[in-house]
Structures are given as structure tokens and as C-alpha cells.
Scaffold this active site. Structure first.
Site, PDB file in Angstrom:
ATOM      1  N   ASP A   1       0.864  -1.180   0.000  1.00  0.00           N
ATOM      2  CA  ASP A   1       0.000   0.000   0.000  1.00  0.00           C
ATOM      3  C   ASP A   1       0.900   1.229   0.000  1.00  0.00           C
ATOM      4  O   ASP A   1       1.913   1.256   0.705  1.00  0.00           O
ATOM      5  CB  ASP A   1      -0.909   0.023   1.237  1.00  0.00           C
ATOM      6  CG  ASP A   1      -1.901   1.173   1.176  1.00  0.00           C
ATOM      7  OD1 ASP A   1      -2.894   1.048   0.433  1.00  0.00           O
ATOM      8  OD2 ASP A   1      -1.663   2.195   1.837  1.00  0.00           O
TER       9      ASP A   1
ATOM     10  N   MET B   1       5.343   9.881  -3.885  1.00  0.00           N
ATOM     11  CA  MET B   1       4.938   8.809  -2.986  1.00  0.00           C
ATOM     12  C   MET B   1       5.543   9.202  -1.636  1.00  0.00           C
ATOM     13  O   MET B   1       6.748   9.395  -1.531  1.00  0.00           O
ATOM     14  CB  MET B   1       5.496   7.470  -3.470  1.00  0.00           C
ATOM     15  CG  MET B   1       5.156   6.300  -2.567  1.00  0.00           C
ATOM     16  SD  MET B   1       5.479   4.672  -3.321  1.00  0.00           S
ATOM     17  CE  MET B   1       7.278   4.598  -3.265  1.00  0.00           C
TER      18      MET B   1
ATOM     19  N   HIS C   1      -5.337   4.312   6.400  1.00  0.00           N
ATOM     20  CA  HIS C   1      -4.535   5.149   5.494  1.00  0.00           C
ATOM     21  C   HIS C   1      -3.110   5.350   6.011  1.00  0.00           C
ATOM     22  O   HIS C   1      -2.415   6.251   5.583  1.00  0.00           O
ATOM     23  CB  HIS C   1      -5.217   6.484   5.170  1.00  0.00           C
ATOM     24  CG  HIS C   1      -6.457   6.281   4.358  1.00  0.00           C
ATOM     25  ND1 HIS C   1      -6.425   5.905   3.032  1.00  0.00           N
ATOM     26  CD2 HIS C   1      -7.768   6.368   4.694  1.00  0.00           C
ATOM     27  CE1 HIS C   1      -7.665   5.780   2.589  1.00  0.00           C
ATOM     28  NE2 HIS C   1      -8.496   6.047   3.572  1.00  0.00           N
TER      29      HIS C   1
ATOM     30  N   ASP D   1      -2.492  -0.626   6.274  1.00  0.00           N
ATOM     31  CA  ASP D   1      -3.346  -1.003   5.149  1.00  0.00           C
ATOM     32  C   ASP D   1      -2.758  -2.170   4.359  1.00  0.00           C
ATOM     33  O   ASP D   1      -3.495  -3.018   3.847  1.00  0.00           O
ATOM     34  CB  ASP D   1      -3.607   0.205   4.250  1.00  0.00           C
ATOM     35  CG  ASP D   1      -4.466   1.260   4.955  1.00  0.00           C
ATOM     36  OD1 ASP D   1      -4.944   0.996   6.075  1.00  0.00           O
ATOM     37  OD2 ASP D   1      -4.649   2.343   4.383  1.00  0.00           O
TER      38      ASP D   1
END
Length: 195
Positions: free
Chosen positions: A14, A27, A173, A178
Site C-alpha cells: 500500500d 509517494m 490510510h 493497510d
């Protein structure tokens, strides 16, 4: 003579990002958890908390979408000051994938894989020049469910899945939380006979 096929080691990944695409946006964190291993005998799940990886990254551009950044709850100024350098973090991740997948072919799995794979693969190639998953070693859990449930892909959401397939963990999140939650979903999907 039949070709010998290596087992697959499925790694749930994730990512959290501050925009819709890599390059112009960053990212900002990623987490990974080994979900399980599949060979000719079948699929064997792993404890998703046993083999994990997590890093928070320094942003690579000044651009970001405030709404996207807010999803992760991460502080951009802190990431600029303290986040890992992407090249170092992605090299460490590549080493970790090779270590946990010894004797098997690593496969990234995500929900939905298309978003997470886009960032992960771009970062791996951009900052390390290689991907431990190759160029196509990803599996989308949403597609896996749609196929087994005999549903159109666009009809699928976690809320439409049978409750017994879903992890009991919350979707927070936080990339590692996750990844672990989705590793459980993946193992449940692999065991599910479908409809």
C-alpha cells in the site's frame, strides 16, 4: 517435459501519495506485508505481521494536492526534513523483497493495484533502475474478487464483498496498516471458492 514453475510469494503493498501520478507528485510512504505463498499444491497464507516493510519518503517535487496529502495524515514539512531519501528506501525495499521471496517469484498485490503499482514501479525504476517484481509482477485484488464473484469490475467495492472476506482490521490510510489489512483480504480471497 513440463516446465518447472517457481512458487509465487504474494506481497501486499500500500502506498500513500500527495497527488494522482508519480513524477509531478510524490509517494510519501509505502508499506508491505507478506500475504502468502502459492505453488502447485496451493496457497498457504502467512501471518501478515511477520514480514513487513515500511518507509516514509522525502517528497521529490514541490507540487502536491492538499486533499491527497490529507488522506495520509502525514506532515509534509516533517517529511521534507526527516523522510528517507527515495533511492535509499527503494534499494532497501528491493533487498527486503529478495530476502523474503528467496526461492519464489515475488508478486505485488494491491487494492486497487493499479494506483499502488503505478507509484511503486515508477519509483523502483527511477531510483534503483530495477523492480524485484519485474515489469508485470502485480495482481489486483479487486479484479481477483470480480472474477471469482462473476461480477463486472466496476460493480466491485469492498462494501459489496461478503463480510467474511474482509479483514477485521481498520483501513487507517497508514501504509503499513493497510498493507497488513489487505494481505488478510488477499489470503481470504485466495481461499474463497467464489460464487
Amino acid at each position: 517435459m513440463a516446465r518447472r514453475v517457481k512458487p509465487s510469494l504474494y506481497i501486499s503493498v500500500d502506498i500513500e501519495a500527495d497527488g494522482p501520478i508519480p513524477g509531478p507528485y510524490s509517494m510519501i510512504s509505502f508499506g508491505a506485508a507478506v500475504a502468502g505463498r502459492q505453488d502447485a499444491e496451493g496457497y498457504v497464507p502467512e501471518d501478515p505481521e511477520a514480514y513487513t516493510f515500511y518507509r516514509e519518503l522525502r517528497p521529490i517535487s514541490e507540487d502536491f494536492v492538499p486533499e491527497a496529502l490529507a488522506v495520509s495524515g502525514l506532515d509534509r514539512d516533517r517529511l521534507i526534513a526527516e523522510g528517507s531519501e527515495p533511492a535509499a528506501a527503494l534499494a532497501e525495499f528491493g533487498d527486503w523483497v529478495h530476502e523474503v521471496s528467496a526461492g519464489a517469484q515475488p508478486v505485488m498485490c494491491g487494492y486497487p493495484a493499479s494506483y499502488d503499482w503505478t507509484f511503486l514501479y515508477w519509483y523502483l525504476i527511477r531510483f534503483t533502475g530495477a523492480s524485484p517484481f519485474g515489469h508485470s509482477g502485480c495482481l489486483d485484488m479487486k479484479t481477483l474478487y470480480a472474477t471469482k464473484a462473476r461480477l463486472p469490475l466496476r460493480a466491485v467495492a469492498k462494501g459489496t464483498m461478503p463480510r467474511e472476506l474482509l479483514s477485521r482490521r481498520r483501513h487507517t490510510h497508514h501504509a503499513l496498516d493497510d498493507a497488513i489489512e489487505q494481505a488478510e483480504l488477499f489470503s481470504n480471497l485466495m481461499a474463497w471458492p467464489g460464487r
